[in-house]
Design an enzyme around this catalytic site. Sequence first.
Site, PDB file in Angstrom:
ATOM      1  N   GLY A  17       2.195  -1.059   3.866  1.00 39.84           N
ATOM      2  CA  GLY A  17       2.757  -2.327   4.311  1.00 39.84           C
ATOM      3  C   GLY A  17       1.800  -3.484   4.406  1.00 39.84           C
ATOM      4  O   GLY A  17       1.994  -4.382   5.228  1.00 39.84           O
ATOM      5  N   GLY A  18       0.733  -3.524   3.614  1.00 41.87           N
ATOM      6  CA  GLY A  18      -0.151  -4.674   3.614  1.00 41.87           C
ATOM      7  C   GLY A  18      -0.753  -4.933   4.981  1.00 41.87           C
ATOM      8  O   GLY A  18      -1.205  -4.027   5.663  1.00 41.87           O
ATOM      9  N   THR A  45       0.839  -1.194   0.000  1.00 47.50           N
ATOM     10  CA  THR A  45       0.000   0.000   0.000  1.00 47.50           C
ATOM     11  C   THR A  45       0.875   1.245   0.000  1.00 47.50           C
ATOM     12  O   THR A  45       2.064   1.191   0.327  1.00 47.50           O
ATOM     13  CB  THR A  45      -0.913   0.052   1.241  1.00 47.50           C
ATOM     14  OG1 THR A  45      -0.108  -0.144   2.429  1.00 47.50           O
ATOM     15  CG2 THR A  45      -1.972  -1.016   1.200  1.00 47.50           C
TER      16      THR A  45
END
Length: 582
Positions: A491-492, A404
């Site tokens: 960072g997902g 992201t």
Amino acid sequence: MSCKVLWYRRRLRGRPAPLGAGAVAAAFFVAAAGCSGPAGGGRAAEFGPSGRAYLVVADNTQAATCGMYILGAGGNAADAAVAVSFALAVVRPDVCGLGGGGCALYCAPGQSVTAFDFREQAPAAARSSDYLDREGAPIPGRASIGPWAAAVPGQVRGALDLWRRFGSGRLTLDEILAPAILLAQDGFTVDRRLHQALAGLAERYRAYPDYRQRFAETYRTLLRPGGIAYMEGDILKRPDLGSTLAAIAKNGADAFYRGTVGEAIVREIGRLGGVLSAADMSEYRVRATEPLAAELFGCRLYAAPPPSAGGAIVLQAMGVLAAAGERGGSSFRAHFMAEAMKHAFAEKALLAAESEQASAARRMISRERIEQVLGRIDPEHVSAAPVVRLDEGALAMRSDGAETAHFCVWDADGGVASWSESIGRPFGSLVSVPGTGVLLNGAMADFPLHAGGGSAGADPWLRPGARPLTCMAPVIVLGGDGVRLVAGAAGGSRAASAVLAVLEQVLAENAPLGDAVRRGRFHHQFAPDVLLVEPSVRAEVLQGLLARGHTLRAYRGDEAGRVQAIEARGGMLRGAVDARGE
């Protein structure tokens, strides 16, 4: 050549620019955001602007500079957020773009917080069974790369809906998108993070020779001839994307969803065998809703509602920490945070199966639910993992590989935006649409697809208008004097735990923002039942966690969520850009 265009071209390439209020602030930002930190540790660029109190923080200085210029030119936070989002679409093709989607929070001066859901949406004709083999097992790669991976993109409508509702009215869309258009047409400087991503892309093409034909447009537009990655400091031009942005600047969202760009997207997906249709594109709508909210640590915390599960994770865990009080030392609080994360991520897994996700998320953060979770946490021992059906729990965690982008904006009048967006895993579906510069998302991989999907209208996962859950976690915190903190993370799945760690430090420990971002973190997402820790976490904290029975595994800095945040403290705005992984 106009002075405005000259300013853009000099500033965006990092050359001296004519000085003005916006240029001074932007130059200060560019100098500060160049800091980096060692892998496995936390280091942040912390800074506050001189002159007018406005600020943009993002992990790409060229995109942040676009937002700072818009603020300096008289725009507000909504104007600047649109400028930054479209600039990121140019300079970060690995993580976001016009072919992606996301969620955001916006607070205009003196108004309530509004949540924006512009997450990608499943094509109406897609069914779970399309992604499964005859035995009901997922077809490898079907949902993550290629035409079946792409959901209906939401970024363009999301940004323009924010601008339509809250834009200052002092700048035209053409003026707001001008920096992004120039970055695409004239070229931008490849930074270290993008070089690393492009090197990974080049390796994928080498490892899978058929990709060069299947995804020829991505190969042609994002790599040098011969499949060589652009190096840090190289200039990369994206003229097709520049033309698409110019069309959007002239004709708005319809240029993307109904015009020649939308037609090209549908045509390319159809050529490759996918089912995304013209109706899917033209009927896509942004959902502007009430955010999740909680009163904690003397502040009011706002977070994005579903399809963001990150907001509910953060608020439930923060509620557990607040209810736990001041008992024990640092290892005690670390234990409670780890356990709170584990329970919150378990409920995230269940949230995917809920037909009314917004109501379920509000139950997650209710006082009654927080008390139940607190009652299950043993202060001295690891508690049993929550019971979640394996097919739901394991599959709902599939978004782990997603990336992201996040940025925050704070304007001179106190308006703020917290904005997260993504195209899924690096470079999304790998499908670039010829002639448009649009790289489509791979968001279908974020649905918990498995056997059980039925005929039209009976599919439990791909319901009409379905949007997959995400761990994006944009937040806005209000104190007694107005906005206190704006934050989010890239960072997902680790975005939520990164935001949680910073909020706990700032609100519960009253740590300065830069210190909060730098401190070592840990992450537990329920499945697997392992606590990931950064090497920089203090030894006494690690010893306390081990003594309580936690299974620890070190993770690298590039695995951790990267926080971008702005706080108001002592009459100053201070921003922090997380340098993990650089």
